[in-house]
Design a protein around this motif. Structure first.
Motif, PDB file in Angstrom:
ATOM      1  N   LYS A   1       1.816   8.166  -0.173  1.00 13.04           N
ATOM      2  CA  LYS A   1      -0.106   8.639  -0.801  1.00 13.04           C
ATOM      3  C   LYS A   1      -0.330   9.729  -0.800  1.00 13.04           C
ATOM      4  N   HIS A   2      -1.249  10.811  -1.212  1.00 11.95           N
ATOM      5  CA  HIS A   2      -1.620  11.986  -1.635  1.00 11.95           C
ATOM      6  C   HIS A   2      -1.744  12.265   0.118  1.00 11.95           C
TER       7      HIS A   2
ATOM      8  N   ALA B   1       0.620  13.049   1.452  1.00 14.46           N
ATOM      9  CA  ALA B   1       2.146  11.892   2.126  1.00 14.46           C
ATOM     10  C   ALA B   1       2.756  13.050   2.933  1.00 14.46           C
TER      11      ALA B   1
ATOM     12  N   LEU C   1       0.563  14.691  -6.120  1.00 20.19           N
ATOM     13  CA  LEU C   1       0.308  13.993  -4.746  1.00 20.19           C
ATOM     14  C   LEU C   1      -0.691  15.432  -3.206  1.00 20.19           C
TER      15      LEU C   1
ATOM     16  N   ASP D   1       1.141   7.097   5.102  1.00 17.07           N
ATOM     17  CA  ASP D   1       1.108   8.607   4.823  1.00 17.07           C
ATOM     18  C   ASP D   1       2.253   8.954   5.239  1.00 17.07           C
TER      19      ASP D   1
ATOM     20  N   GLU E   1       0.642  -1.419   0.103  1.00 21.20           N
ATOM     21  CA  GLU E   1      -0.468   0.034  -0.151  1.00 21.20           C
ATOM     22  C   GLU E   1       0.841   1.366  -0.133  1.00 21.20           C
ATOM     23  N   ARG E   2       0.129   2.439  -0.504  1.00 18.84           N
ATOM     24  CA  ARG E   2       0.801   3.718  -0.162  1.00 18.84           C
ATOM     25  C   ARG E   2       0.928   3.793   1.114  1.00 18.84           C
TER      26      ARG E   2
ATOM     27  N   CYS F   1       6.337   5.460  -2.974  1.00 17.56           N
ATOM     28  CA  CYS F   1       5.701   5.244  -1.274  1.00 17.56           C
ATOM     29  C   CYS F   1       4.235   5.522  -1.337  1.00 17.56           C
TER      30      CYS F   1
END
Ligand SMILES: NC(=O)c1ccc[n+]([C@@H]2O[C@H](COP(=O)([O-])OP(=O)(O)OC[C@H]3O[C@@H](n4cnc5c(N)ncnc54)[C@H](OP(=O)(O)O)[C@@H]3O)[C@@H](O)[C@H]2O)c1
Length: 314
Positions: free
Chosen positions: A226-227, A229, A252, A207, A204-205, A224
Protein backbone atom coordinates in the motif's frame (compact mmCIF):
# COMPACT_ATOMS: atom_id res chain seq x y z
CA UNK A 1 35.64 -32.76 19.52
CA UNK A 2 32.81 -33.86 17.21
CA UNK A 3 31.62 -31.32 14.65
CA UNK A 4 29.86 -30.94 11.30
CA UNK A 5 32.01 -29.07 8.82
CA UNK A 6 32.44 -28.17 5.17
CA UNK A 7 35.44 -30.12 3.87
CA UNK A 8 34.90 -29.13 0.21
CA UNK A 9 32.48 -27.06 -1.88
CA UNK A 10 29.94 -28.42 -4.33
CA UNK A 11 27.43 -26.05 -5.88
CA UNK A 12 25.29 -28.77 -7.48
CA UNK A 13 25.39 -31.20 -4.54
CA UNK A 14 26.21 -29.20 -1.38
CA UNK A 15 25.95 -32.21 0.93
CA UNK A 16 28.86 -33.88 -0.89
CA UNK A 17 31.24 -31.58 0.99
CA UNK A 18 29.68 -32.11 4.43
CA UNK A 19 31.76 -34.09 6.95
CA UNK A 20 30.55 -35.09 10.39
CA UNK A 21 33.59 -36.10 12.38
CA UNK A 22 36.41 -34.92 14.60
CA UNK A 23 37.67 -31.31 14.58
CA UNK A 24 40.16 -29.49 16.85
CA UNK A 25 38.65 -27.98 20.01
CA UNK A 26 38.59 -24.15 19.91
CA UNK A 27 41.39 -22.16 21.55
CA UNK A 28 39.96 -18.85 22.81
CA UNK A 29 41.86 -15.62 22.21
CA UNK A 30 42.12 -12.77 24.75
CA UNK A 31 38.63 -11.66 25.79
CA UNK A 32 37.03 -14.65 24.06
CA UNK A 33 34.94 -17.31 25.76
CA UNK A 34 34.29 -21.00 25.06
CA UNK A 35 30.69 -22.23 25.11
CA UNK A 36 29.75 -25.88 25.63
CA UNK A 37 27.01 -26.13 23.05
CA UNK A 38 23.75 -27.76 24.19
CA UNK A 39 21.71 -27.03 21.04
CA UNK A 40 22.36 -25.55 17.62
CA UNK A 41 20.00 -24.76 14.74
CA UNK A 42 20.48 -24.95 10.98
CA UNK A 43 19.91 -22.17 8.47
CA UNK A 44 19.81 -21.89 4.69
CA UNK A 45 23.16 -20.15 5.22
CA UNK A 46 24.74 -23.56 5.94
CA UNK A 47 23.82 -24.72 2.44
CA UNK A 48 25.29 -21.54 0.95
CA UNK A 49 28.53 -22.34 2.86
CA UNK A 50 28.63 -25.89 1.48
CA UNK A 51 28.22 -24.41 -2.00
CA UNK A 52 31.22 -22.14 -1.34
CA UNK A 53 29.26 -18.89 -1.11
CA UNK A 54 31.11 -16.51 1.24
CA UNK A 55 34.01 -18.94 1.85
CA UNK A 56 37.37 -19.51 0.15
CA UNK A 57 38.96 -22.99 -0.28
CA UNK A 58 41.87 -22.07 2.02
CA UNK A 59 39.36 -21.56 4.89
CA UNK A 60 38.38 -25.24 4.81
CA UNK A 61 37.61 -27.19 6.89
CA UNK A 62 35.01 -24.76 8.28
CA UNK A 63 32.64 -25.86 11.04
CA UNK A 64 29.09 -25.00 9.95
CA UNK A 65 26.35 -23.28 11.93
CA UNK A 66 25.52 -19.75 13.00
CA UNK A 67 23.20 -20.52 15.92
CA UNK A 68 23.91 -22.02 19.32
CA UNK A 69 22.98 -21.97 22.97
CA UNK A 70 24.84 -23.60 25.80
CA UNK A 71 26.89 -23.16 28.95
CA UNK A 72 29.35 -20.27 29.20
CA UNK A 73 32.70 -20.26 31.05
CA UNK A 74 31.12 -19.29 34.39
CA UNK A 75 28.43 -21.98 34.16
CA UNK A 76 25.75 -19.51 33.02
CA UNK A 77 23.17 -20.47 30.40
CA UNK A 78 23.84 -18.36 27.32
CA UNK A 79 22.77 -17.73 23.75
CA UNK A 80 25.57 -17.06 21.26
CA UNK A 81 25.19 -13.83 19.27
CA UNK A 82 26.72 -14.85 15.93
CA UNK A 83 28.04 -11.61 14.43
CA UNK A 84 31.81 -11.17 14.97
CA UNK A 85 34.18 -8.60 13.47
CA UNK A 86 37.19 -9.96 11.60
CA UNK A 87 40.72 -8.65 12.38
CA UNK A 88 40.34 -6.28 9.39
CA UNK A 89 37.09 -4.90 10.82
CA UNK A 90 34.67 -6.65 8.48
CA UNK A 91 31.39 -8.02 9.78
CA UNK A 92 31.17 -11.82 9.68
CA UNK A 93 28.71 -14.41 10.91
CA UNK A 94 30.00 -17.54 12.64
CA UNK A 95 31.06 -20.14 10.04
CA UNK A 96 32.09 -17.41 7.57
CA UNK A 97 35.45 -16.36 9.09
CA UNK A 98 35.41 -17.94 12.55
CA UNK A 99 34.44 -21.57 13.15
CA UNK A 100 30.70 -22.24 13.51
CA UNK A 101 28.36 -23.69 16.08
CA UNK A 102 27.57 -27.27 15.00
CA UNK A 103 30.21 -28.67 17.32
CA UNK A 104 30.71 -29.63 20.93
CA UNK A 105 32.23 -26.21 21.62
CA UNK A 106 32.39 -22.79 19.98
CA UNK A 107 34.46 -19.74 20.88
CA UNK A 108 33.30 -16.13 20.50
CA UNK A 109 34.17 -12.75 22.07
CA UNK A 110 32.74 -12.68 25.61
CA UNK A 111 30.62 -9.72 24.46
CA UNK A 112 28.71 -12.15 22.20
CA UNK A 113 27.28 -14.15 25.11
CA UNK A 114 23.71 -13.11 25.83
CA UNK A 115 21.97 -14.47 28.96
CA UNK A 116 19.33 -17.12 28.21
CA UNK A 117 15.96 -16.44 29.88
CA UNK A 118 14.89 -19.28 32.16
CA UNK A 119 11.47 -19.41 30.42
CA UNK A 120 13.01 -20.67 27.16
CA UNK A 121 14.69 -24.04 26.52
CA UNK A 122 18.10 -24.46 24.87
CA UNK A 123 16.37 -25.79 21.73
CA UNK A 124 14.08 -22.75 21.60
CA UNK A 125 16.79 -20.12 22.06
CA UNK A 126 19.09 -21.90 19.57
CA UNK A 127 16.50 -21.00 16.91
CA UNK A 128 16.76 -17.28 17.57
CA UNK A 129 20.18 -15.73 16.76
CA UNK A 130 19.91 -15.85 12.95
CA UNK A 131 16.40 -16.46 11.57
CA UNK A 132 14.34 -15.06 14.44
CA UNK A 133 16.62 -12.11 15.10
CA UNK A 134 16.54 -11.26 11.38
CA UNK A 135 12.74 -11.47 11.33
CA UNK A 136 12.45 -9.37 14.50
CA UNK A 137 14.62 -6.58 13.07
CA UNK A 138 12.79 -6.77 9.73
CA UNK A 139 9.46 -6.15 11.46
CA UNK A 140 10.53 -3.66 14.12
CA UNK A 141 13.60 -1.53 13.43
CA UNK A 142 13.23 -1.69 9.62
CA UNK A 143 9.54 -2.41 8.97
CA UNK A 144 8.28 -0.19 11.83
CA UNK A 145 5.19 -2.37 12.11
CA UNK A 146 2.38 -1.06 14.31
CA UNK A 147 -0.59 -2.84 15.89
CA UNK A 148 -3.48 -3.26 13.40
CA UNK A 149 -1.23 -2.89 10.39
CA UNK A 150 -1.12 -5.61 7.73
CA UNK A 151 1.98 -7.69 7.00
CA UNK A 152 2.71 -10.03 4.08
CA UNK A 153 5.28 -12.81 4.59
CA UNK A 154 6.52 -14.47 1.39
CA UNK A 155 7.69 -18.14 1.26
CA UNK A 156 6.02 -19.08 4.50
CA UNK A 157 7.83 -22.34 5.17
CA UNK A 158 11.29 -20.86 5.78
CA UNK A 159 12.88 -20.22 9.16
CA UNK A 160 12.80 -16.43 8.81
CA UNK A 161 9.27 -16.56 7.42
CA UNK A 162 7.72 -18.66 10.18
CA UNK A 163 9.43 -16.40 12.72
CA UNK A 164 8.01 -13.33 10.99
CA UNK A 165 4.47 -14.78 10.99
CA UNK A 166 4.48 -15.39 14.75
CA UNK A 167 6.33 -12.20 15.68
CA UNK A 168 4.12 -9.98 13.50
CA UNK A 169 1.05 -11.43 15.24
CA UNK A 170 2.67 -10.96 18.67
CA UNK A 171 3.20 -7.30 17.70
CA UNK A 172 -0.51 -6.97 16.91
CA UNK A 173 -0.45 -7.10 13.09
CA UNK A 174 -2.78 -8.92 10.65
CA UNK A 175 -0.65 -11.43 8.78
CA UNK A 176 -0.92 -12.83 5.26
CA UNK A 177 1.59 -15.49 4.24
CA UNK A 178 2.23 -17.18 0.90
CA UNK A 179 3.53 -20.64 0.18
CA UNK A 180 3.71 -22.75 -2.96
CA UNK A 181 2.90 -25.82 -0.91
CA UNK A 182 -0.67 -26.67 0.18
CA UNK A 183 0.41 -28.54 3.30
CA UNK A 184 2.58 -25.59 4.40
CA UNK A 185 -0.41 -23.29 3.83
CA UNK A 186 -2.43 -25.46 6.22
CA UNK A 187 0.29 -25.11 8.83
CA UNK A 188 0.49 -21.35 8.28
CA UNK A 189 -3.27 -21.12 8.88
CA UNK A 190 -2.81 -23.10 12.10
CA UNK A 191 -0.33 -20.42 13.23
CA UNK A 192 -3.14 -17.87 12.89
CA UNK A 193 -2.17 -16.19 9.60
CA UNK A 194 -4.21 -15.99 6.39
CA UNK A 195 -2.48 -18.47 4.07
CA UNK A 196 -2.40 -17.89 0.32
CA UNK A 197 -0.86 -19.56 -2.70
CA UNK A 198 2.29 -17.82 -3.99
CA UNK A 199 1.30 -14.88 -6.18
CA UNK A 200 -2.37 -14.89 -5.06
CA UNK A 201 -4.34 -11.63 -4.73
CA UNK A 202 -4.61 -10.39 -1.14
CA UNK A 203 -7.89 -9.03 0.31
CA UNK A 204 -6.08 -5.77 1.12
CA UNK A 205 -2.78 -4.02 0.42
CA UNK A 206 -0.27 -4.29 3.25
CA UNK A 207 2.02 -1.99 5.25
CA UNK A 208 5.04 -4.27 5.63
CA UNK A 209 6.32 -7.06 3.39
CA UNK A 210 8.85 -9.63 4.59
CA UNK A 211 10.93 -10.73 1.60
CA UNK A 212 13.44 -13.57 1.75
CA UNK A 213 12.45 -15.33 -1.49
CA UNK A 214 13.62 -12.68 -3.98
CA UNK A 215 13.10 -13.02 -7.74
CA UNK A 216 10.20 -15.47 -7.55
CA UNK A 217 8.02 -13.24 -5.34
CA UNK A 218 9.35 -9.68 -5.60
CA UNK A 219 6.91 -8.43 -8.24
CA UNK A 220 4.03 -9.78 -6.15
CA UNK A 221 5.47 -8.02 -3.10
CA UNK A 222 5.48 -4.72 -5.01
CA UNK A 223 1.86 -5.23 -6.13
CA UNK A 224 0.67 -5.98 -2.58
CA UNK A 225 2.25 -2.85 -1.07
CA UNK A 226 0.00 0.00 0.00
CA UNK A 227 1.04 3.67 -0.16
CA UNK A 228 4.10 4.19 2.07
CA UNK A 229 4.69 0.46 2.63
CA UNK A 230 8.05 -0.97 3.65
CA UNK A 231 9.36 -3.97 1.67
CA UNK A 232 12.07 -5.40 3.89
CA UNK A 233 14.58 -7.76 2.22
CA UNK A 234 16.97 -10.08 4.07
CA UNK A 235 17.39 -12.89 1.56
CA UNK A 236 16.94 -13.93 -2.06
CA UNK A 237 16.63 -17.72 -2.01
CA UNK A 238 15.17 -17.90 -5.54
CA UNK A 239 17.50 -15.30 -7.12
CA UNK A 240 18.72 -11.79 -6.36
CA UNK A 241 18.04 -9.88 -9.58
CA UNK A 242 14.27 -9.25 -9.75
CA UNK A 243 12.80 -6.58 -12.03
CA UNK A 244 11.63 -3.63 -9.94
CA UNK A 245 8.72 -1.45 -11.06
CA UNK A 246 10.25 1.95 -10.25
CA UNK A 247 7.10 3.85 -11.26
CA UNK A 248 5.10 1.95 -8.64
CA UNK A 249 7.92 2.52 -6.15
CA UNK A 250 7.94 6.31 -6.42
CA UNK A 251 4.20 6.76 -7.05
CA UNK A 252 3.32 4.83 -3.89
CA UNK A 253 6.38 6.14 -2.01
CA UNK A 254 7.44 2.59 -1.19
CA UNK A 255 10.54 1.89 0.86
CA UNK A 256 12.70 -1.09 -0.09
CA UNK A 257 14.93 -1.78 2.89
CA UNK A 258 17.81 -4.22 3.12
CA UNK A 259 18.75 -5.76 6.43
CA UNK A 260 21.02 -8.42 7.88
CA UNK A 261 20.79 -10.11 11.26
CA UNK A 262 20.35 -7.69 14.22
CA UNK A 263 22.13 -6.37 17.29
CA UNK A 264 22.72 -8.11 20.66
CA UNK A 265 20.23 -5.62 22.15
CA UNK A 266 17.61 -6.68 19.59
CA UNK A 267 18.34 -10.34 20.47
CA UNK A 268 17.69 -9.57 24.16
CA UNK A 269 14.51 -7.65 23.28
CA UNK A 270 13.34 -10.58 21.12
CA UNK A 271 13.88 -13.04 23.99
CA UNK A 272 11.99 -10.75 26.38
CA UNK A 273 9.09 -10.57 23.89
CA UNK A 274 8.96 -14.38 23.71
CA UNK A 275 9.25 -14.80 27.48
CA UNK A 276 6.42 -12.26 28.06
CA UNK A 277 4.02 -13.38 25.33
CA UNK A 278 4.48 -17.16 25.42
CA UNK A 279 5.29 -17.16 21.68
CA UNK A 280 7.80 -19.89 20.88
CA UNK A 281 9.83 -20.73 17.76
CA UNK A 282 8.29 -23.18 15.32
CA UNK A 283 10.59 -26.19 15.49
CA UNK A 284 10.36 -28.57 12.54
CA UNK A 285 12.38 -31.23 14.30
CA UNK A 286 14.94 -31.79 17.05
CA UNK A 287 17.55 -34.22 15.76
CA UNK A 288 20.32 -35.86 17.86
CA UNK A 289 23.79 -34.58 17.02
CA UNK A 290 24.77 -38.16 16.20
CA UNK A 291 22.38 -37.88 13.20
CA UNK A 292 23.63 -34.46 12.06
CA UNK A 293 23.86 -35.53 8.42
CA UNK A 294 20.14 -36.37 8.41
CA UNK A 295 19.45 -32.85 9.66
CA UNK A 296 21.38 -31.27 6.77
CA UNK A 297 19.66 -33.61 4.29
CA UNK A 298 16.29 -32.48 5.61
CA UNK A 299 17.27 -28.83 5.28
CA UNK A 300 18.45 -29.44 1.72
CA UNK A 301 15.25 -31.30 0.77
CA UNK A 302 13.22 -28.14 1.52
CA UNK A 303 10.66 -30.31 3.31
CA UNK A 304 10.91 -28.14 6.40
CA UNK A 305 8.46 -26.04 8.36
CA UNK A 306 10.27 -23.93 10.94
CA UNK A 307 13.68 -24.63 12.40
CA UNK A 308 15.76 -27.79 12.44
CA UNK A 309 17.50 -28.06 15.82
CA UNK A 310 20.41 -30.32 16.73
CA UNK A 311 20.48 -31.67 20.27
CA UNK A 312 24.15 -31.72 21.28
CA UNK A 313 23.50 -33.77 24.43
CA UNK A 314 22.72 -36.90 22.39
N1 LIG B 1 20.43 -11.39 5.79
C1 LIG B 1 20.30 -12.12 6.89
O1 LIG B 1 20.66 -11.71 7.99
C2 LIG B 1 19.64 -13.43 6.78
C3 LIG B 1 19.34 -14.16 7.91
C4 LIG B 1 18.66 -15.37 7.76
C5 LIG B 1 18.34 -15.81 6.48
N2 LIG B 1 18.71 -15.08 5.40
C6 LIG B 1 18.38 -15.51 4.03
O2 LIG B 1 16.97 -15.53 3.93
C7 LIG B 1 16.57 -16.60 3.07
C8 LIG B 1 15.59 -17.47 3.85
O3 LIG B 1 16.30 -18.29 4.72
P1 LIG B 1 15.55 -19.36 5.63
O4 LIG B 1 16.63 -20.04 6.40
O5 LIG B 1 14.43 -18.71 6.34
O6 LIG B 1 14.80 -20.45 4.71
P2 LIG B 1 14.90 -21.09 3.25
O7 LIG B 1 15.34 -22.49 3.35
O8 LIG B 1 15.69 -20.28 2.34
O9 LIG B 1 13.36 -21.06 2.84
C9 LIG B 1 12.71 -19.93 2.45
C10 LIG B 1 11.38 -20.19 1.76
O10 LIG B 1 11.52 -19.63 0.45
C11 LIG B 1 10.53 -20.17 -0.36
N3 LIG B 1 11.10 -20.40 -1.67
C12 LIG B 1 12.28 -20.96 -1.97
N4 LIG B 1 12.45 -20.98 -3.31
C13 LIG B 1 11.35 -20.42 -3.85
C14 LIG B 1 10.90 -20.17 -5.15
N5 LIG B 1 11.65 -20.48 -6.22
N6 LIG B 1 9.68 -19.60 -5.33
C15 LIG B 1 8.93 -19.27 -4.27
N7 LIG B 1 9.30 -19.49 -3.00
C16 LIG B 1 10.49 -20.07 -2.80
C17 LIG B 1 10.05 -21.46 0.28
O11 LIG B 1 8.73 -21.24 0.72
P3 LIG B 1 7.49 -22.16 0.34
O12 LIG B 1 8.03 -23.55 0.10
O13 LIG B 1 6.63 -22.05 1.55
O14 LIG B 1 6.89 -21.56 -0.87
C18 LIG B 1 10.99 -21.62 1.47
O15 LIG B 1 10.34 -22.22 2.55
C19 LIG B 1 17.84 -17.32 2.63
O16 LIG B 1 18.22 -16.86 1.34
C20 LIG B 1 18.87 -16.88 3.66
O17 LIG B 1 20.18 -16.89 3.15
C21 LIG B 1 19.34 -13.90 5.52
Amino acid sequence: MRAAFASSFNDADPLAGLTVGEAPAPVPGDGWAVVDVRASALNHHDLWSLRGVGLRPEQLPMILGCDAAGIGPDGAEVVVYPVVFTPSGEVSILSEFYQGTVAEQVTVPAYNLVPKPAELTFAEVACLPTAWLTAYRMLTTKGRVEPDQAVLVQGAGGGVATAAILLAQALGARVYATSRDASKRERVAALGATALDSGARLPERVDVIIETVGEATFDHSMKCAKHGARIVVSGATSGHLPKVNLRRMFALQLEILGTSMGTPEELSALMTLLANTGVRPVIDSIIPFSEARTAFEKLHSGDVFGKIVLDHTT
